[in-house]
Design a protein around this motif. Structure first.
Motif, PDB file in Angstrom:
ATOM      1  N   GLU A   1       4.497  18.072 -40.765  1.00 50.23           N
ATOM      2  CA  GLU A   1       4.750  16.995 -39.814  1.00 50.23           C
ATOM      3  C   GLU A   1       3.610  15.987 -39.873  1.00 50.23           C
ATOM      4  O   GLU A   1       2.439  16.363 -39.847  1.00 50.23           O
ATOM      5  CB  GLU A   1       4.892  17.553 -38.400  1.00 50.23           C
ATOM      6  CG  GLU A   1       6.190  18.286 -38.183  1.00 50.23           C
ATOM      7  CD  GLU A   1       6.384  18.682 -36.733  1.00 50.23           C
ATOM      8  OE1 GLU A   1       5.862  17.976 -35.847  1.00 50.23           O
ATOM      9  OE2 GLU A   1       7.040  19.694 -36.508  1.00 50.23           O
ATOM     10  N   SER A   2       3.967  14.732 -39.924  1.00 47.23           N
ATOM     11  CA  SER A   2       2.950  13.688 -39.971  1.00 47.23           C
ATOM     12  C   SER A   2       2.299  13.562 -38.598  1.00 47.23           C
ATOM     13  O   SER A   2       2.958  13.704 -37.578  1.00 47.23           O
ATOM     14  CB  SER A   2       3.570  12.355 -40.368  1.00 47.23           C
ATOM     15  OG  SER A   2       4.040  12.434 -41.692  1.00 47.23           O
ATOM     16  N   PRO A   3       0.993  13.299 -38.585  1.00 44.41           N
ATOM     17  CA  PRO A   3       0.324  13.129 -37.299  1.00 44.41           C
ATOM     18  C   PRO A   3       0.803  11.847 -36.625  1.00 44.41           C
ATOM     19  O   PRO A   3       1.240  10.902 -37.283  1.00 44.41           O
ATOM     20  CB  PRO A   3      -1.150  13.033 -37.681  1.00 44.41           C
ATOM     21  CG  PRO A   3      -1.141  12.514 -39.076  1.00 44.41           C
ATOM     22  CD  PRO A   3       0.103  13.086 -39.709  1.00 44.41           C
ATOM     23  N   GLU A   4       0.712  11.839 -35.315  1.00 37.16           N
ATOM     24  CA  GLU A   4       1.076  10.651 -34.550  1.00 37.16           C
ATOM     25  C   GLU A   4      -0.205  10.013 -34.025  1.00 37.16           C
ATOM     26  O   GLU A   4      -1.062  10.684 -33.455  1.00 37.16           O
ATOM     27  CB  GLU A   4       1.971  11.043 -33.377  1.00 37.16           C
ATOM     28  CG  GLU A   4       2.377   9.878 -32.513  1.00 37.16           C
ATOM     29  CD  GLU A   4       3.200  10.309 -31.320  1.00 37.16           C
ATOM     30  OE1 GLU A   4       3.327   9.509 -30.383  1.00 37.16           O
ATOM     31  OE2 GLU A   4       3.710  11.451 -31.310  1.00 37.16           O
ATOM     32  N   VAL A   5      -0.349   8.714 -34.247  1.00 33.07           N
ATOM     33  CA  VAL A   5      -1.494   7.983 -33.712  1.00 33.07           C
ATOM     34  C   VAL A   5      -1.182   7.699 -32.250  1.00 33.07           C
ATOM     35  O   VAL A   5      -0.246   6.958 -31.938  1.00 33.07           O
ATOM     36  CB  VAL A   5      -1.751   6.680 -34.495  1.00 33.07           C
ATOM     37  CG1 VAL A   5      -2.878   5.880 -33.851  1.00 33.07           C
ATOM     38  CG2 VAL A   5      -2.068   6.985 -35.959  1.00 33.07           C
ATOM     39  N   LEU A   6      -1.944   8.331 -31.348  1.00 32.97           N
ATOM     40  CA  LEU A   6      -1.724   8.132 -29.920  1.00 32.97           C
ATOM     41  C   LEU A   6      -2.320   6.821 -29.437  1.00 32.97           C
ATOM     42  O   LEU A   6      -1.717   6.115 -28.625  1.00 32.97           O
ATOM     43  CB  LEU A   6      -2.315   9.291 -29.116  1.00 32.97           C
ATOM     44  CG  LEU A   6      -1.681  10.653 -29.338  1.00 32.97           C
ATOM     45  CD1 LEU A   6      -2.394  11.710 -28.497  1.00 32.97           C
ATOM     46  CD2 LEU A   6      -0.196  10.619 -28.993  1.00 32.97           C
ATOM     47  N   SER A   7      -3.515   6.501 -29.940  1.00 32.59           N
ATOM     48  CA  SER A   7      -4.153   5.249 -29.534  1.00 32.59           C
ATOM     49  C   SER A   7      -5.263   4.890 -30.514  1.00 32.59           C
ATOM     50  O   SER A   7      -5.755   5.741 -31.259  1.00 32.59           O
ATOM     51  CB  SER A   7      -4.748   5.368 -28.116  1.00 32.59           C
ATOM     52  OG  SER A   7      -5.802   6.320 -28.104  1.00 32.59           O
ATOM     53  N   VAL A   8      -5.616   3.626 -30.487  1.00 33.93           N
ATOM     54  CA  VAL A   8      -6.755   3.124 -31.241  1.00 33.93           C
ATOM     55  C   VAL A   8      -7.603   2.333 -30.255  1.00 33.93           C
ATOM     56  O   VAL A   8      -7.139   1.340 -29.691  1.00 33.93           O
ATOM     57  CB  VAL A   8      -6.324   2.220 -32.417  1.00 33.93           C
ATOM     58  CG1 VAL A   8      -7.547   1.678 -33.146  1.00 33.93           C
ATOM     59  CG2 VAL A   8      -5.414   2.969 -33.376  1.00 33.93           C
ATOM     60  N   ALA A   9      -8.814   2.801 -30.015  1.00 38.37           N
ATOM     61  CA  ALA A   9      -9.738   2.110 -29.104  1.00 38.37           C
ATOM     62  C   ALA A   9     -10.666   1.244 -29.943  1.00 38.37           C
ATOM     63  O   ALA A   9     -11.295   1.734 -30.883  1.00 38.37           O
ATOM     64  CB  ALA A   9     -10.533   3.123 -28.299  1.00 38.37           C
TER      65      ALA A   9
ATOM     66  N   HIS B   1      -7.232   8.039 -32.159  1.00 37.66           N
ATOM     67  CA  HIS B   1      -6.890   9.299 -31.497  1.00 37.66           C
ATOM     68  C   HIS B   1      -5.508   9.755 -31.967  1.00 37.66           C
ATOM     69  O   HIS B   1      -4.564   8.965 -31.966  1.00 37.66           O
ATOM     70  CB  HIS B   1      -6.876   9.123 -29.975  1.00 37.66           C
ATOM     71  CG  HIS B   1      -8.203   8.741 -29.414  1.00 37.66           C
ATOM     72  ND1 HIS B   1      -9.230   9.624 -29.250  1.00 37.66           N
ATOM     73  CD2 HIS B   1      -8.670   7.537 -28.997  1.00 37.66           C
ATOM     74  CE1 HIS B   1     -10.282   9.001 -28.748  1.00 37.66           C
ATOM     75  NE2 HIS B   1      -9.968   7.725 -28.594  1.00 37.66           N
ATOM     76  N   LEU B   2      -5.405  11.035 -32.354  1.00 37.57           N
ATOM     77  CA  LEU B   2      -4.141  11.606 -32.829  1.00 37.57           C
ATOM     78  C   LEU B   2      -3.556  12.572 -31.803  1.00 37.57           C
ATOM     79  O   LEU B   2      -4.241  12.981 -30.863  1.00 37.57           O
ATOM     80  CB  LEU B   2      -4.374  12.382 -34.140  1.00 37.57           C
ATOM     81  CG  LEU B   2      -4.956  11.614 -35.314  1.00 37.57           C
ATOM     82  CD1 LEU B   2      -5.153  12.555 -36.494  1.00 37.57           C
ATOM     83  CD2 LEU B   2      -4.070  10.448 -35.698  1.00 37.57           C
TER      84      LEU B   2
ATOM     85  N   GLU C   1      -8.342  15.986 -34.476  1.00 35.04           N
ATOM     86  CA  GLU C   1      -8.771  15.027 -35.499  1.00 35.04           C
ATOM     87  C   GLU C   1      -9.601  15.675 -36.601  1.00 35.04           C
ATOM     88  O   GLU C   1      -9.643  15.180 -37.725  1.00 35.04           O
ATOM     89  CB  GLU C   1      -9.557  13.861 -34.880  1.00 35.04           C
ATOM     90  CG  GLU C   1      -8.706  12.829 -34.182  1.00 35.04           C
ATOM     91  CD  GLU C   1      -8.564  13.085 -32.692  1.00 35.04           C
ATOM     92  OE1 GLU C   1      -9.225  14.015 -32.163  1.00 35.04           O
ATOM     93  OE2 GLU C   1      -7.767  12.378 -32.045  1.00 35.04           O
ATOM     94  N   SER C   2     -10.269  16.819 -36.309  1.00 36.96           N
ATOM     95  CA  SER C   2     -11.106  17.454 -37.325  1.00 36.96           C
ATOM     96  C   SER C   2     -10.286  18.050 -38.472  1.00 36.96           C
ATOM     97  O   SER C   2     -10.837  18.363 -39.526  1.00 36.96           O
ATOM     98  CB  SER C   2     -11.983  18.544 -36.696  1.00 36.96           C
ATOM     99  OG  SER C   2     -11.194  19.639 -36.265  1.00 36.96           O
ATOM    100  N   LEU C   3      -8.972  18.171 -38.292  1.00 40.49           N
ATOM    101  CA  LEU C   3      -8.105  18.690 -39.351  1.00 40.49           C
ATOM    102  C   LEU C   3      -7.681  17.608 -40.350  1.00 40.49           C
ATOM    103  O   LEU C   3      -6.975  17.902 -41.307  1.00 40.49           O
ATOM    104  CB  LEU C   3      -6.846  19.317 -38.743  1.00 40.49           C
ATOM    105  CG  LEU C   3      -7.059  20.495 -37.796  1.00 40.49           C
ATOM    106  CD1 LEU C   3      -5.726  20.926 -37.193  1.00 40.49           C
ATOM    107  CD2 LEU C   3      -7.724  21.647 -38.533  1.00 40.49           C
ATOM    108  N   TYR C   4      -8.114  16.381 -40.117  1.00 42.17           N
ATOM    109  CA  TYR C   4      -7.644  15.254 -40.919  1.00 42.17           C
ATOM    110  C   TYR C   4      -8.802  14.516 -41.566  1.00 42.17           C
ATOM    111  O   TYR C   4      -9.913  14.490 -41.049  1.00 42.17           O
ATOM    112  CB  TYR C   4      -6.849  14.282 -40.027  1.00 42.17           C
ATOM    113  CG  TYR C   4      -5.586  14.891 -39.495  1.00 42.17           C
ATOM    114  CD1 TYR C   4      -4.381  14.726 -40.157  1.00 42.17           C
ATOM    115  CD2 TYR C   4      -5.602  15.674 -38.347  1.00 42.17           C
ATOM    116  CE1 TYR C   4      -3.216  15.314 -39.682  1.00 42.17           C
ATOM    117  CE2 TYR C   4      -4.445  16.263 -37.859  1.00 42.17           C
ATOM    118  CZ  TYR C   4      -3.256  16.080 -38.535  1.00 42.17           C
ATOM    119  OH  TYR C   4      -2.120  16.661 -38.070  1.00 42.17           O
TER     120      TYR C   4
END
Length: 188
Positions: free
Chosen positions: A26-34, A50-51, A55-58
């Motif tokens: 499953e592709s990660p989902e970008v929850l937000s970009v600050a 933010h995923l 995030e440490s898995l990517y």
């Protein structure tokens, strides 16, 4: 494990056990970009992606700059494309688009029309028309109707202050005219 029992009218049955593993791809989902804006002429902007997962898995590869990690500091204004790839499953990936703007740079507004399915016919009109606009592909215009679906970065320059340009991300959606009707017939 799940168990399914199949039977017929004669009393014969078969029991089958199976396990449905969650999809590891499953592709990660970008929850937000600050984003913290840069200031003109300085590399003092920052951004954090933010995923919906750890995030440490990517791995995060930022271009331009070939930077790594979900948190970046010391960024100058500009459009960054970030490839996000799962370290354990390289086919689990997504792309994030980050616009680090100049706090004291010019701002513009985009009005867009979606591209039709699989075509490069999306439109964008940027205002004010008195600014200079340079698109990701080097073309300079405030009005385009040759854009595919996706995010496109545009550099904005105010001729009254050309030393402090800015960037914006223009999102072109996709108009998909396909429709489906389902007719269910239940027969006795």
């Amino acid at each position: 494990f799940d168990v399914v029992i199949f039977g017929d009218q004669d009393g014969c049955s078969v029991t089958e056990s199976f396990y449905i593993a969650p999809c590891a791809c499953e592709s990660p989902e970008v929850l937000s970009v600050a984003v913290i804006e840069a200031t003109c002429g300085n590399s003092d902007g920052a951004a954090t992606i933010h995923l919906n997962d750890d995030e440490s898995l990517y791995t995060f590869t930022w271009m331009p700059g070939n930077l790594n990690g979900n948190v970046q500091t010391g960024l100058s204004f500009g459009g960054y494309t970030v490839d996000v790839v799962n370290s354990l499953s390289p086919t689990s990936n997504t792309t994030a688009f980050v616009a680090v703007t100049n706090a004291d740079g010019p701002t513009a507004t985009a009005v867009t029309t979606p591209a039709t399915c699989m075509a490069s016919d999306g439109c964008a009109t940027l205002t004010p028309a008195s600014f200079t606009y340079t698109w990701f592909d080097g073309l300079g215009s405030n009005n385009r109707c040759d854009l595919p679906t996706g995010t496109h970065f545009v550099t904005i320059t105010d001729p009254a202050d050309p030393t402090c340009p800015n960037v914006m991300a223009v999102l072109i959606g996709e108009d998909n005219p396909l429709e489906a009707d389902v007719i269910t017939t239940i027969a006795p």
